[in-house]
Scaffold this motif. Structure first.
Motif, PDB file in Angstrom:
ATOM      1  N   SER A  31       0.844  -1.187   0.000  1.00  0.00           N
ATOM      2  CA  SER A  31       0.000   0.000   0.000  1.00  0.00           C
ATOM      3  C   SER A  31       0.885   1.246   0.000  1.00  0.00           C
ATOM      4  N   VAL A  32       0.551   2.217  -0.850  1.00  0.00           N
ATOM      5  CA  VAL A  32       1.350   3.429  -0.988  1.00  0.00           C
ATOM      6  C   VAL A  32       0.438   4.648  -0.875  1.00  0.00           C
ATOM      7  N   ARG A  33       0.774   5.554   0.029  1.00  0.00           N
ATOM      8  CA  ARG A  33       0.036   6.817   0.169  1.00  0.00           C
ATOM      9  C   ARG A  33       0.687   7.862  -0.716  1.00  0.00           C
ATOM     10  N   GLU A  34      -0.112   8.544  -1.522  1.00  0.00           N
ATOM     11  CA  GLU A  34       0.408   9.586  -2.401  1.00  0.00           C
ATOM     12  C   GLU A  34      -0.151  10.942  -1.996  1.00  0.00           C
ATOM     13  N   SER A  35       0.695  11.956  -2.082  1.00  0.00           N
ATOM     14  CA  SER A  35       0.259  13.317  -1.782  1.00  0.00           C
ATOM     15  C   SER A  35       1.118  14.294  -2.558  1.00  0.00           C
ATOM     16  N   GLY A  36       0.656  15.540  -2.640  1.00  0.00           N
ATOM     17  CA  GLY A  36       1.413  16.572  -3.345  1.00  0.00           C
ATOM     18  C   GLY A  36       1.011  16.700  -4.791  1.00  0.00           C
ATOM     19  N   PRO A  37       1.546  17.722  -5.484  1.00  0.00           N
ATOM     20  CA  PRO A  37       1.168  17.974  -6.872  1.00  0.00           C
ATOM     21  C   PRO A  37       1.471  16.787  -7.769  1.00  0.00           C
ATOM     22  N   ALA A  38       0.504  16.443  -8.622  1.00  0.00           N
ATOM     23  CA  ALA A  38       0.597  15.237  -9.441  1.00  0.00           C
ATOM     24  C   ALA A  38       1.825  15.214 -10.335  1.00  0.00           C
ATOM     25  N   HIS A  39       2.244  16.365 -10.819  1.00  0.00           N
ATOM     26  CA  HIS A  39       3.373  16.411 -11.754  1.00  0.00           C
ATOM     27  C   HIS A  39       4.651  16.922 -11.091  1.00  0.00           C
ATOM     28  N   GLY A  40       4.656  16.941  -9.767  1.00  0.00           N
ATOM     29  CA  GLY A  40       5.865  17.356  -9.058  1.00  0.00           C
ATOM     30  C   GLY A  40       6.912  16.267  -9.069  1.00  0.00           C
ATOM     31  N   PRO A  41       8.158  16.602  -8.696  1.00  0.00           N
ATOM     32  CA  PRO A  41       9.211  15.600  -8.632  1.00  0.00           C
ATOM     33  C   PRO A  41       8.840  14.479  -7.667  1.00  0.00           C
ATOM     34  N   ALA A  42       9.250  13.266  -7.991  1.00  0.00           N
ATOM     35  CA  ALA A  42       8.893  12.100  -7.186  1.00  0.00           C
ATOM     36  C   ALA A  42       9.828  11.965  -5.987  1.00  0.00           C
ATOM     37  N   VAL A  43       9.219  11.769  -4.810  1.00  0.00           N
ATOM     38  CA  VAL A  43       9.960  11.536  -3.577  1.00  0.00           C
ATOM     39  C   VAL A  43       9.331  10.335  -2.880  1.00  0.00           C
ATOM     40  N   VAL A  44      10.142   9.315  -2.591  1.00  0.00           N
ATOM     41  CA  VAL A  44       9.663   8.114  -1.907  1.00  0.00           C
ATOM     42  C   VAL A  44      10.092   8.190  -0.447  1.00  0.00           C
ATOM     43  N   LEU A  45       9.105   8.124   0.455  1.00  0.00           N
ATOM     44  CA  LEU A  45       9.324   8.277   1.896  1.00  0.00           C
ATOM     45  C   LEU A  45       9.158   6.921   2.572  1.00  0.00           C
ATOM     46  N   VAL A  46      10.236   6.399   3.126  1.00  0.00           N
ATOM     47  CA  VAL A  46      10.216   5.058   3.716  1.00  0.00           C
ATOM     48  C   VAL A  46      10.234   5.180   5.237  1.00  0.00           C
ATOM     49  N   HIS A  47       9.202   4.648   5.867  1.00  0.00           N
ATOM     50  CA  HIS A  47       9.016   4.782   7.311  1.00  0.00           C
ATOM     51  C   HIS A  47       9.913   3.819   8.105  1.00  0.00           C
ATOM     52  N   GLY A  48       9.787   3.883   9.428  1.00  0.00           N
ATOM     53  CA  GLY A  48      10.617   3.086  10.308  1.00  0.00           C
ATOM     54  C   GLY A  48       9.913   1.867  10.874  1.00  0.00           C
ATOM     55  N   TRP A  49      10.616   1.213  11.802  1.00  0.00           N
ATOM     56  CA  TRP A  49      10.152  -0.016  12.444  1.00  0.00           C
ATOM     57  C   TRP A  49       8.802   0.192  13.123  1.00  0.00           C
ATOM     58  N   ALA A  50       7.863  -0.732  12.838  1.00  0.00           N
ATOM     59  CA  ALA A  50       6.559  -0.767  13.498  1.00  0.00           C
ATOM     60  C   ALA A  50       5.741   0.505  13.296  1.00  0.00           C
ATOM     61  N   GLN A  51       5.967   1.203  12.185  1.00  0.00           N
ATOM     62  CA  GLN A  51       5.140   2.346  11.836  1.00  0.00           C
ATOM     63  C   GLN A  51       4.572   2.134  10.426  1.00  0.00           C
ATOM     64  N   SER A  52       4.170   3.189   9.746  1.00  0.00           N
ATOM     65  CA  SER A  52       3.622   3.066   8.398  1.00  0.00           C
ATOM     66  C   SER A  52       3.846   4.372   7.655  1.00  0.00           C
ATOM     67  N   GLY A  53       3.461   4.402   6.391  1.00  0.00           N
ATOM     68  CA  GLY A  53       3.612   5.610   5.599  1.00  0.00           C
ATOM     69  C   GLY A  53       2.792   6.769   6.117  1.00  0.00           C
ATOM     70  N   GLU A  54       1.846   6.477   6.996  1.00  0.00           N
ATOM     71  CA  GLU A  54       0.992   7.528   7.562  1.00  0.00           C
ATOM     72  C   GLU A  54       1.779   8.475   8.460  1.00  0.00           C
ATOM     73  N   VAL A  55       2.980   8.079   8.892  1.00  0.00           N
ATOM     74  CA  VAL A  55       3.759   8.910   9.806  1.00  0.00           C
ATOM     75  C   VAL A  55       4.238  10.207   9.147  1.00  0.00           C
ATOM     76  N   TRP A  56       4.342  10.201   7.808  1.00  0.00           N
ATOM     77  CA  TRP A  56       4.871  11.368   7.093  1.00  0.00           C
ATOM     78  C   TRP A  56       3.806  12.436   6.903  1.00  0.00           C
ATOM     79  N   PRO A  57       4.155  13.713   7.088  1.00  0.00           N
ATOM     80  CA  PRO A  57       3.203  14.790   6.780  1.00  0.00           C
ATOM     81  C   PRO A  57       2.918  14.834   5.279  1.00  0.00           C
ATOM     82  N   PRO A  58       1.738  15.307   4.870  1.00  0.00           N
ATOM     83  CA  PRO A  58       1.444  15.437   3.449  1.00  0.00           C
ATOM     84  C   PRO A  58       2.441  16.359   2.754  1.00  0.00           C
ATOM     85  N   ALA A  59       2.761  16.034   1.505  1.00  0.00           N
ATOM     86  CA  ALA A  59       3.711  16.842   0.732  1.00  0.00           C
ATOM     87  C   ALA A  59       3.000  18.020   0.084  1.00  0.00           C
TER      88      ALA A  59
END
Length: 265
Positions: free
Chosen positions: A14-42
């Motif tokens: 499962s991948v959460r996407e946020s930010g402008p659709a045509h903006g540069p791609a940034v992949v945010l990898v979370h830590g132990w026992a967490q999830s992608g939800e930990v990152w603030p929206p781009a």
């Protein structure tokens, strides 16, 4: 937006996407026992925040968690979807980045950002230095017994920063951690790998961000990464713990946006 990707072995990520659709791609990898939800929206780039296997909304598998090639393959699946991207690894996510680089190199990588990250794990691994909060959480946080694991995980989530973590954030992090099966939480710690040779071979711009008051991942791990990656920039966040993107959100957002702009579209 939530996207589902399938790895070559049929594992759903499962991948959460946020930010402008045509903006540069940034992949945010979370830590132990967490999830992608930990990152603030781009806001200034298009962010892809996957849930690692066994975490969040991604599939939980019986095994594979000790295998570098497994983590590398999962991240390759994400990059096949995003195209060339800046990779950002927080905490255990830094180790997943080194897994990917070990097997697939930097061809699809624009740049690397290590945030409160480990790049190795196991006894005497310089990139895996842990702090008091992490050491005190183990082994109780890995237990199958909820009377043992839940208090340990609660203390761990509440001690991420030198100041008080807002109660709503502690509860959210605790809930996320408890969704990760105890056997998965254990397996992630049953690895012994040194990322030093991988870091020496990095040929992309690299930014290392670490809080001086981080007691989950010891600042020595950041010093090792910054000294080992050729040309890496070290950026200290004074009096900040393990959550720079939560503790200093405006500064972190500005630092990351500037780095993404520097490395190009």
């Amino acid at each position: 937006m939530l996207t589902s990707l399938l790895t070559d072995e049929g594992v759903r990520l499962s991948v959460r996407e946020s930010g402008p659709a045509h903006g540069p791609a940034v992949v945010l990898v979370h830590g132990w026992a967490q999830s992608g939800e930990v990152w603030p929206p781009a806001e200034s780039f298009h962010a892809y925040a996957p849930d690692l296997r066994g975490h969040g909304e991604s599939d939980v598998l019986a095994d594979g968690y000790r295998d570098s090639a497994t983590w590398a393959g999962d991240l390759r699946t994400v990059l096949d979807h995003t195209g060339p991207a800046v990779l950002v690894g927080w905490s255990y996510g830094g180790l997943v980045l080194t897994d990917y680089l070990r097997h697939h190199g930097t061809a699809a990588v624009r740049g690397l950002v290590l945030v409160g990250a480990i790049t190795g794990i196991g006894p005497d691994r310089p990139g895996g230095a842990t702090g008091r909060v992490m050491r005190e959480a183990l082994p109780d946080a890995l237990s199958d017994d909820p009377e043992v694991a839940v208090p340990a995980l609660l203390r761990f989530c509440a001690a991420q920063t030198p100041g008080a973590v807002p109660g709503v954030d502690v509860q959210r992090m605790l809930g996320t951690a408890l969704r990760v099966p105890a056997r998965v939480r254990r397996e992630l710690f049953r690895r012994d790998v040194d990322g030093s040779e991988v870091l020496k071979a990095v040929d992309r711009p690299t930014l290392v961000v670490h809080g001086t008051a981080d007691e989950v991942v010891h600042p020595a791990a950041a010093e090792h990464a910054a000294a080992t990656v050729p040309g890496a920039e070290m950026r200290w966040y004074e009096a900040v713990g393990h959550l720079p993107f939560r503790e200093r959100p405006e500064r972190f957002a500005a630092d990351l946006a500037a780095f993404v702009a520097e490395v190009g579209p």
